[in-house]
Design a protein around this motif. Structure first.
Motif, PDB file in Angstrom:
ATOM      1  N   ALA A   3      -3.146 -48.322  -7.704  1.00 54.70           N
ATOM      2  CA  ALA A   3      -4.089 -48.516  -8.810  1.00 54.70           C
ATOM      3  C   ALA A   3      -4.586 -47.200  -9.398  1.00 54.70           C
ATOM      4  O   ALA A   3      -5.364 -47.195 -10.349  1.00 54.70           O
ATOM      5  CB  ALA A   3      -5.283 -49.345  -8.336  1.00 54.70           C
ATOM      6  N   GLY A   4      -4.141 -46.069  -8.823  1.00 52.90           N
ATOM      7  CA  GLY A   4      -4.614 -44.781  -9.302  1.00 52.90           C
ATOM      8  C   GLY A   4      -3.756 -44.217 -10.422  1.00 52.90           C
ATOM      9  O   GLY A   4      -2.932 -44.912 -11.018  1.00 52.90           O
ATOM     10  N   VAL A   5      -3.952 -42.938 -10.704  1.00 51.06           N
ATOM     11  CA  VAL A   5      -3.188 -42.248 -11.740  1.00 51.06           C
ATOM     12  C   VAL A   5      -1.899 -41.700 -11.143  1.00 51.06           C
ATOM     13  O   VAL A   5      -1.901 -41.081 -10.080  1.00 51.06           O
ATOM     14  CB  VAL A   5      -4.019 -41.107 -12.349  1.00 51.06           C
ATOM     15  CG1 VAL A   5      -3.188 -40.311 -13.342  1.00 51.06           C
ATOM     16  CG2 VAL A   5      -5.270 -41.659 -13.023  1.00 51.06           C
ATOM     17  N   LYS A   6      -0.798 -41.931 -11.831  1.00 54.71           N
ATOM     18  CA  LYS A   6       0.503 -41.403 -11.413  1.00 54.71           C
ATOM     19  C   LYS A   6       0.704 -40.065 -12.116  1.00 54.71           C
ATOM     20  O   LYS A   6       0.619 -39.980 -13.340  1.00 54.71           O
ATOM     21  CB  LYS A   6       1.610 -42.387 -11.785  1.00 54.71           C
ATOM     22  CG  LYS A   6       1.413 -43.772 -11.170  1.00 54.71           C
ATOM     23  CD  LYS A   6       2.295 -44.808 -11.837  1.00 54.71           C
ATOM     24  CE  LYS A   6       1.999 -46.190 -11.302  1.00 54.71           C
ATOM     25  NZ  LYS A   6       2.754 -47.255 -12.039  1.00 54.71           N
ATOM     26  N   THR A   7       0.963 -39.038 -11.341  1.00 56.86           N
ATOM     27  CA  THR A   7       0.926 -37.678 -11.866  1.00 56.86           C
ATOM     28  C   THR A   7       2.318 -37.066 -11.996  1.00 56.86           C
ATOM     29  O   THR A   7       3.108 -37.089 -11.048  1.00 56.86           O
ATOM     30  CB  THR A   7       0.070 -36.780 -10.951  1.00 56.86           C
ATOM     31  OG1 THR A   7      -1.235 -37.355 -10.827  1.00 56.86           O
ATOM     32  CG2 THR A   7      -0.041 -35.381 -11.529  1.00 56.86           C
ATOM     33  N   VAL A   8       2.588 -36.526 -13.167  1.00 53.32           N
ATOM     34  CA  VAL A   8       3.814 -35.772 -13.432  1.00 53.32           C
ATOM     35  C   VAL A   8       3.414 -34.326 -13.691  1.00 53.32           C
ATOM     36  O   VAL A   8       2.506 -34.062 -14.486  1.00 53.32           O
ATOM     37  CB  VAL A   8       4.569 -36.330 -14.651  1.00 53.32           C
ATOM     38  CG1 VAL A   8       5.851 -35.539 -14.906  1.00 53.32           C
ATOM     39  CG2 VAL A   8       4.875 -37.814 -14.459  1.00 53.32           C
ATOM     40  N   VAL A   9       4.081 -33.400 -13.024  1.00 46.23           N
ATOM     41  CA  VAL A   9       3.758 -31.971 -13.154  1.00 46.23           C
ATOM     42  C   VAL A   9       4.960 -31.219 -13.692  1.00 46.23           C
ATOM     43  O   VAL A   9       6.104 -31.477 -13.310  1.00 46.23           O
ATOM     44  CB  VAL A   9       3.334 -31.377 -11.794  1.00 46.23           C
ATOM     45  CG1 VAL A   9       3.193 -29.860 -11.888  1.00 46.23           C
ATOM     46  CG2 VAL A   9       2.020 -32.001 -11.335  1.00 46.23           C
ATOM     47  N   ARG A  10       4.696 -30.270 -14.587  1.00 47.78           N
ATOM     48  CA  ARG A  10       5.727 -29.384 -15.111  1.00 47.78           C
ATOM     49  C   ARG A  10       5.097 -28.019 -15.361  1.00 47.78           C
ATOM     50  O   ARG A  10       3.870 -27.873 -15.325  1.00 47.78           O
ATOM     51  CB  ARG A  10       6.308 -29.933 -16.413  1.00 47.78           C
ATOM     52  CG  ARG A  10       5.318 -29.884 -17.566  1.00 47.78           C
ATOM     53  CD  ARG A  10       5.894 -30.418 -18.852  1.00 47.78           C
ATOM     54  NE  ARG A  10       4.923 -30.274 -19.950  1.00 47.78           N
ATOM     55  CZ  ARG A  10       5.062 -30.834 -21.135  1.00 47.78           C
ATOM     56  NH1 ARG A  10       6.102 -31.596 -21.402  1.00 47.78           N
ATOM     57  NH2 ARG A  10       4.137 -30.649 -22.074  1.00 47.78           N
ATOM     58  N   PHE A  11       5.939 -27.021 -15.646  1.00 46.03           N
ATOM     59  CA  PHE A  11       5.445 -25.701 -16.045  1.00 46.03           C
ATOM     60  C   PHE A  11       5.549 -25.545 -17.561  1.00 46.03           C
ATOM     61  O   PHE A  11       6.228 -26.319 -18.237  1.00 46.03           O
ATOM     62  CB  PHE A  11       6.230 -24.602 -15.323  1.00 46.03           C
ATOM     63  CG  PHE A  11       5.781 -24.390 -13.906  1.00 46.03           C
ATOM     64  CD1 PHE A  11       4.658 -23.622 -13.626  1.00 46.03           C
ATOM     65  CD2 PHE A  11       6.454 -24.992 -12.853  1.00 46.03           C
ATOM     66  CE1 PHE A  11       4.219 -23.434 -12.326  1.00 46.03           C
ATOM     67  CE2 PHE A  11       6.035 -24.816 -11.543  1.00 46.03           C
ATOM     68  CZ  PHE A  11       4.910 -24.035 -11.283  1.00 46.03           C
ATOM     69  N   ASP A  12       4.867 -24.543 -18.083  1.00 47.71           N
ATOM     70  CA  ASP A  12       4.717 -24.396 -19.533  1.00 47.71           C
ATOM     71  C   ASP A  12       5.886 -23.666 -20.190  1.00 47.71           C
ATOM     72  O   ASP A  12       5.694 -22.773 -21.029  1.00 47.71           O
ATOM     73  CB  ASP A  12       3.396 -23.699 -19.864  1.00 47.71           C
ATOM     74  CG  ASP A  12       3.286 -22.299 -19.255  1.00 47.71           C
ATOM     75  OD1 ASP A  12       4.095 -21.960 -18.364  1.00 47.71           O
ATOM     76  OD2 ASP A  12       2.383 -21.554 -19.675  1.00 47.71           O
ATOM     77  N   LEU A  13       7.093 -24.041 -19.828  1.00 42.57           N
ATOM     78  CA  LEU A  13       8.272 -23.592 -20.536  1.00 42.57           C
ATOM     79  C   LEU A  13       8.440 -24.481 -21.774  1.00 42.57           C
ATOM     80  O   LEU A  13       7.730 -25.475 -21.932  1.00 42.57           O
ATOM     81  CB  LEU A  13       9.490 -23.680 -19.621  1.00 42.57           C
ATOM     82  CG  LEU A  13       9.415 -22.771 -18.383  1.00 42.57           C
ATOM     83  CD1 LEU A  13      10.473 -23.152 -17.373  1.00 42.57           C
ATOM     84  CD2 LEU A  13       9.552 -21.308 -18.788  1.00 42.57           C
ATOM     85  N   TRP A  14       9.403 -24.154 -22.621  1.00 41.80           N
ATOM     86  CA  TRP A  14       9.568 -24.911 -23.862  1.00 41.80           C
ATOM     87  C   TRP A  14       9.790 -26.389 -23.578  1.00 41.80           C
ATOM     88  O   TRP A  14      10.550 -26.763 -22.677  1.00 41.80           O
ATOM     89  CB  TRP A  14      10.742 -24.366 -24.664  1.00 41.80           C
ATOM     90  CG  TRP A  14      10.788 -24.894 -26.071  1.00 41.80           C
ATOM     91  CD1 TRP A  14      10.309 -24.269 -27.174  1.00 41.80           C
ATOM     92  CD2 TRP A  14      11.315 -26.148 -26.509  1.00 41.80           C
ATOM     93  NE1 TRP A  14      10.506 -25.042 -28.287  1.00 41.80           N
ATOM     94  CE2 TRP A  14      11.126 -26.209 -27.915  1.00 41.80           C
ATOM     95  CE3 TRP A  14      11.911 -27.226 -25.871  1.00 41.80           C
ATOM     96  CZ2 TRP A  14      11.529 -27.291 -28.682  1.00 41.80           C
ATOM     97  CZ3 TRP A  14      12.306 -28.324 -26.620  1.00 41.80           C
ATOM     98  CH2 TRP A  14      12.120 -28.348 -28.015  1.00 41.80           C
TER      99      TRP A  14
END
Length: 354
Positions: A3-14
């Motif tokens: 029931a929580g937030v599903k998190t996607v992580v990336r770095f600040d490349l283009w």
């Protein structure tokens, strides 16, 4: 059910906005973008909470510590999936992910049209000596047009090493120019290769019969160093070599030697051992080499398509679907157990197509 937030992580490349746009329609998915130049602790904290790591496919633009290997995975207890931004996944240790029960997915086919067009562009450039003529016209006078006379590609034979998403599009374009298309792909039957528009042949036959040899295979243990001195020696004298695949599949020193000796007539290279290659690289000093900076799949159309595919696939994974572009299906049993422990429900076993 989670029931929580599903998190996607990336770095600040283009990146293309397509991913944010797609996630914006999912109220329970949050996208976190970490700064490569920011504090390492912030990135480790974000990755520690991540369910999906959207990783750059380019090994030379992402610092080694952020590659998806065993060390990084130890810091990511909730990580379920590593999603490559491209068709390749050089920044991912697939074996380590499999051992950890983490899925690896890519975006195979998303930039296939762009890469195929680039391949044809390199072939035309080399055959008609376009870049060579351009360079000479800018720096000298006194040479004759015949000094830079090229050849037509119509009626010639192109050999495709690999006929997947890109290779089959190259085959179609080559047919439009009136070329004969050969292909070698150990992962496909002869019937399947024929259905994709090529005559199936053994690798040695391809090298010996082709006027153009073009690589469209993945970089893995079976292909690293595949195009070595012996392979180049098997090519027809004056034949052209092209690679829009991955650096390391062809031996750059062996290719430079074959070009210097005149056995290989020219090379169109979009991929390199080191990207970009050093300015004093021997291949860059030769007029019969057309060089690009791993840009075959870098077009606005391809980039948007890749990020849209990645987002859609990630949404599916987080809903419990089996992804269509799964690199390590052998990880599924361990992954399914981990997914259920994290999300509270069992993932599906059938593949959902997008």
């Amino acid at each position: 059910m989670f029931a929580g937030v599903k998190t996607v992580v990336r770095f600040d490349l283009w990146s293309d906005p397509a991913m944010e746009e797609r996630f914006g329609r999912e109220p329970d998915i949050a996208l976190t973008t970490c700064r490569l130049a920011g504090p390492e602790g912030d990135a480790w904290a974000a990755l520690g909470d991540a369910h999906v790591y959207q990783i750059s496919a380019a090994r030379n633009e992402l610092p080694r510590q952020w590659h998806a290997g065993a060390d990084l995975l130890e810091h990511c207890p909730r990580l379920l999936c590593v999603s490559s931004s491209g068709a390749g996944y050089d920044t991912v240790d697939v074996a380590a992910c499999t051992k950890a029960g983490v899925l690896v997915v890519n975006q195979a086919g998303g930039n296939a049209q762009s890469v195929a067009e680039h391949t044809i562009g390199l072939m035309l450039d080399l055959s008609r000596r376009i870049s060579e003529s351009d360079r000479r016209l800018r720096r000298e006078r006194g040479f004759k047009r015949e000094d830079v006379m090229g050849r037509e590609i119509s009626g010639k034979t192109i050999g495709l090493v690999g006929i997947g998403h890109v290779g089959r599009r190259v085959a179609g374009l080559a047919h439009a120019f009136g070329m004969t298309v050969l292909a070698h792909d150990p992962h496909l039957t002869g019937e399947e290769i024929a259905s994709r528009g090529a005559i199936p042949v053994a690798m040695n036959d391809l090298l010996e019969r082709s006027d153009v040899v073009s690589l469209h295979c993945p970089r893995d243990e079976g292909t690293l160093g595949m195009m070595d001195a012996a392979a180049f020696a098997r090519m027809k004298t004056g034949a052209v070599f092209i690679s829009t695949a991955r650096g390391g599949i062809h031996d750059e020193a062996a290719l430079a030697d074959a070009l210097r000796r005149g056995h290989v007539g020219g090379a169109g290279l979009d991929v390199w051992d080191e990207e970009p290659p050093p300015l004093d690289h021997p291949l860059l000093a030769q007029d019969n080499v057309v060089a690009t900076y791993h840009t075959a799949g870098v077009t606005p159309e391809a980039r948007r398509n890749m990020w849209a595919l990645a987002a859609e696939q990630i949404v599916g994974v987080l809903k419990g679907e089996r992804p269509p572009r799964l690199i390590n299906p052998e990880a599924w049993p361990a992954y399914a157990d981990r997914f259920e422990a994290v999300m509270g429900f069992r993932p599906e076993t059938s593949t959902v197509g997008y």
